[in-house]
Design an enzyme around this catalytic site. Structure first.
Site, short mmCIF file in Angstrom:
data_model
loop_
_atom_site.label_atom_id
_atom_site.label_comp_id
_atom_site.label_asym_id
_atom_site.label_seq_id
_atom_site.Cartn_x
_atom_site.Cartn_y
_atom_site.Cartn_z
N CYS A 21 0.83 -1.19 0.00
CA CYS A 21 0.00 0.00 0.00
C CYS A 21 0.87 1.25 0.00
O CYS A 21 2.06 1.19 0.31
CB CYS A 21 -0.86 0.01 1.24
SG CYS A 21 -1.88 -1.45 1.39
N GLY A 48 -0.74 0.36 -4.94
CA GLY A 48 -2.02 -0.27 -4.67
C GLY A 48 -3.10 0.34 -5.53
O GLY A 48 -3.22 1.56 -5.58
N ASN A 122 0.64 0.82 5.90
CA ASN A 122 1.32 0.02 4.88
C ASN A 122 2.13 -1.02 5.63
O ASN A 122 3.01 -0.67 6.42
CB ASN A 122 2.23 0.89 4.03
CG ASN A 122 3.12 0.10 3.08
OD1 ASN A 122 4.20 0.54 2.74
ND2 ASN A 122 2.69 -1.09 2.66
N GLY A 123 1.85 -2.28 5.37
CA GLY A 123 2.59 -3.35 6.04
C GLY A 123 1.67 -4.48 6.44
O GLY A 123 0.53 -4.55 5.98
N TYR A 261 11.52 -4.26 -7.13
CA TYR A 261 10.31 -4.11 -7.94
C TYR A 261 9.37 -2.99 -7.50
O TYR A 261 8.86 -2.25 -8.34
CB TYR A 261 9.55 -5.45 -7.93
CG TYR A 261 8.17 -5.41 -8.51
CD1 TYR A 261 7.97 -5.49 -9.88
CD2 TYR A 261 7.05 -5.28 -7.69
CE1 TYR A 261 6.68 -5.44 -10.41
CE2 TYR A 261 5.77 -5.24 -8.22
CZ TYR A 261 5.59 -5.32 -9.57
OH TYR A 261 4.34 -5.27 -10.10
N ASP A 364 14.37 -8.99 -16.78
CA ASP A 364 13.21 -8.68 -15.93
C ASP A 364 13.69 -8.62 -14.49
O ASP A 364 14.81 -9.04 -14.17
CB ASP A 364 12.10 -9.72 -16.11
CG ASP A 364 10.73 -9.15 -15.72
OD1 ASP A 364 10.67 -8.02 -15.19
OD2 ASP A 364 9.71 -9.83 -15.96
N CYS A 452 15.70 -6.95 4.98
CA CYS A 452 14.95 -8.20 5.08
C CYS A 452 15.05 -8.83 3.71
O CYS A 452 14.62 -8.25 2.71
CB CYS A 452 13.47 -7.95 5.41
SG CYS A 452 12.52 -9.49 5.30
#
Ligand code: AMP
Length: 488
Positions: A21, A48, A122-123, A261, A364, A452
């Site tokens: 989001c 989003g 967001n999360g 991405y 890609d 992460c």
């Protein structure tokens, strides 16, 4: 984004992945904060596309407008003109928990003894069930999403002001959360102690703005100030901006997929541009996996900087190989089976002139299920390429994400089930090369321990990984010991 609609799966919703989001907040006296937030949210639309909302406070009340759909379709002059005030909070959503319904659209509005507030998240929390159990029984059933549980707990948490309540709640919450909260008068923003999802601060002459990505600040003419630190809480009111910290300290674990991405290439994170990082990924990929080829192309849009990097490093000319229809959204009428059989090319159309008779490197950013990539390889071959070498600017994605990207499960993740050679065969490429994790992290220009990399390595941030079973399910630990500050 480079993802094509899966031409073999039913439309819409053929995609297994949900996106993250976007959150945004503005506080500026005397300015049209709703309009500023609207344009800022527009710049976060890539995070989003399912629903969006804006809440505006005028010192006394908060008015919120939320709907399913894209920002441009939801808001018009009439709606914006009703959102008057000087503090705004906005959200653009793709569900990671809670279903795709307008009741789950954000910002969420909540009442508390300190007054009403609007919250945008967001999360993804990983201990929602434990948190839900802390709510009074009558509230437990009404809440579907982790964000809703968070908002309701915040309303109940002890504390003289919102910042105290947030600090208290941060002791209990586990998982990822970048939050923007508007009270009737204050703009508050905070980030989980791991700093998993992005959040930054900007400034304009008459006020402050916070947003998931710096591209939103640039869009509304604000100057980027800095990122909100992991575990930091900022509060903006008439006295200016003040910063406080949660006493919970964790190892920084920023989501590496933001670099691969999610984020827009014109955003800056931890001082480095996403574009430059992706370009460097392409360069490293060319060093790690060179190809005997004539041209390099990228899958538009997210892989373009990587494709240019690959071309710059290898010396092979960069060409456009696929033209993307930018107006294909997530909700559109499905082609029927006969159209699919005729080979509809809804999202991409190949540029035959650049591909015919060529040995082509297709760059890609990721392969998730492998379906889109297989379609792309087929399209490039049908356009006359005599060899197709697929190069990916990230390592194989072998684990699901629990922290904000609702990626495929282990069953659907192609790299969790097949070797690189088997994936090459599945997608029908002549060769396939993935960037190494070391190469990826080096390309970001950020300290390598700060990420992460759960989806690529299986190593999730401490504490959070306690919830992850061997098969990838999130399990609840025994309820954590509660301090005296249990909600009343
Ligand atoms: P596939 O071959 O079906 O796994 O699709 C790969 C494509 O999906 C690549 O072009 C990626 O840019 C794109 N992609 C990666 N992650 C996501 C995501 N979370 N949501 C949508 N598309 C994605």
């Amino acid at each position: 984004m480079a993802r094509a609609f899966d031409e073999e799966a039913p439309y819409p919703g053929g995609e297994a992945l949900n996106e993250k989001c976007g959150v945004l907040g503005v506080r500026a006296r005397g300015a049209d904060v709703a309009r500023i937030a609207y344009f800022g949210l527009y710049a976060l639309q890539h995070r989003g596309q399912e629903s969006a909302g804006l809440a505006v406070g005028d010192g006394h009340t908060i008015v919120c407008h939320r709907e399913m759909g894209l920002i441009g379709a939801i808001f018009d002059e009439e709606i914006l003109s009703k959102l008057t005030g000087y503090v705004a909070c906005g959200h653009t959503r793709y569900s990671t928990t809670g279903s795709s319904l307008v009741v789950n659209a954000q910002p969420l509005l909540e009442s508390s003894p300190l007054g009403d507030f609007a919250l945008a998240h967001n999360g993804n929390l990983t201990n929602t069930e434990q948190l839900r159990a802390l709510l009074p029984p009558e509230q437990r059933l009404q809440t579907e999403s982790d964000s809703d549980v968070m908002a309701k707990l915040l309303a109940l948490e002890p504390g003289r002001d919102f910042v105290e309540r947030i600090k208290s709640l941060m002791r209990r919450m586990e998982g990822s959360y970048s939050i923007v909260l508007a009270t009737t008068d204050q703009l508050i923003a905070f980030r989980d102690p791991w700093g998993i999802r992005p959040l930054c601060i900007g400034r304009f002459a008459d006020g402050w703005i916070v947003a998931s990505e710096s591209c939103a600040l640039a869009t509304v003419g604000a100057e980027f100030v800095r990122e909100i630190e992991p575990g930091e809480i900022i509060c903006v009111d008439d006295g200016g901006l003040r910063s406080e910290r949660s006493e919970i300290v964790r190892k920084p674990s920023f989501c590496v997929f933001e670099y691969i991405y999610f984020s827009r290439p014109d955003s800056v994170m931890a001082g480095s541009s996403i574009y430059i990082a992706r370009h460097a990924m392409g360069r490293r990929l060319a060093q790690e996996h060179p190809a005997e080829a004539d041209v390099v192309m990228a899958v538009p849009d997210s892989a373009v900087p990587g494709g240019i990097g690959y071309s710059d490093e290898s010396g092979l000319p960069y060409v456009e190989g696929l033209i993307k229809n930018r107006y294909i959204g997530r909700t559109f009428i499905s082609p029927d089976q006969s159209m699919r059989a005729r080979g509809v090319k809804l999202k991409f159309n190949p540029l035959v002139e650049n591909l015919r008779g060529k040995r082509v490197v297709v760059v890609d950013d990721s392969i998730v299920r492998g379906t889109t990539t297989r379609n792309i390889v087929r399209m490039v071959r049908e356009a006359g390429a005599i060899a197709v070498h697929v190069r990916i600017t990230s390592p194989p994605m072998i684990h699901p994400c629990f922290l904000g990207v609702d990626t495929a499960s282990y069953d659907e993740l192609i790299a969790a089930n097949k070797s690189v050679e088997e994936i090459r065969e599945h997608i029908g490429a002549d060769s396939l090369g993935y960037l190494s994790l070391k190469g990826l992290l080096a390309a970001t220009g950020r300290p390598t321990g700060d990420f992460c990399t759960g989806c690529l390595s299986g190593r999730y941030p401490e504490v959070i990984c306690d919830h992850v079973e061997g098969d990838g399910r999130i399990v609840s630990k025994p309820e954590p010991a509660l301090s005296a500050s249990r909600p009343r």
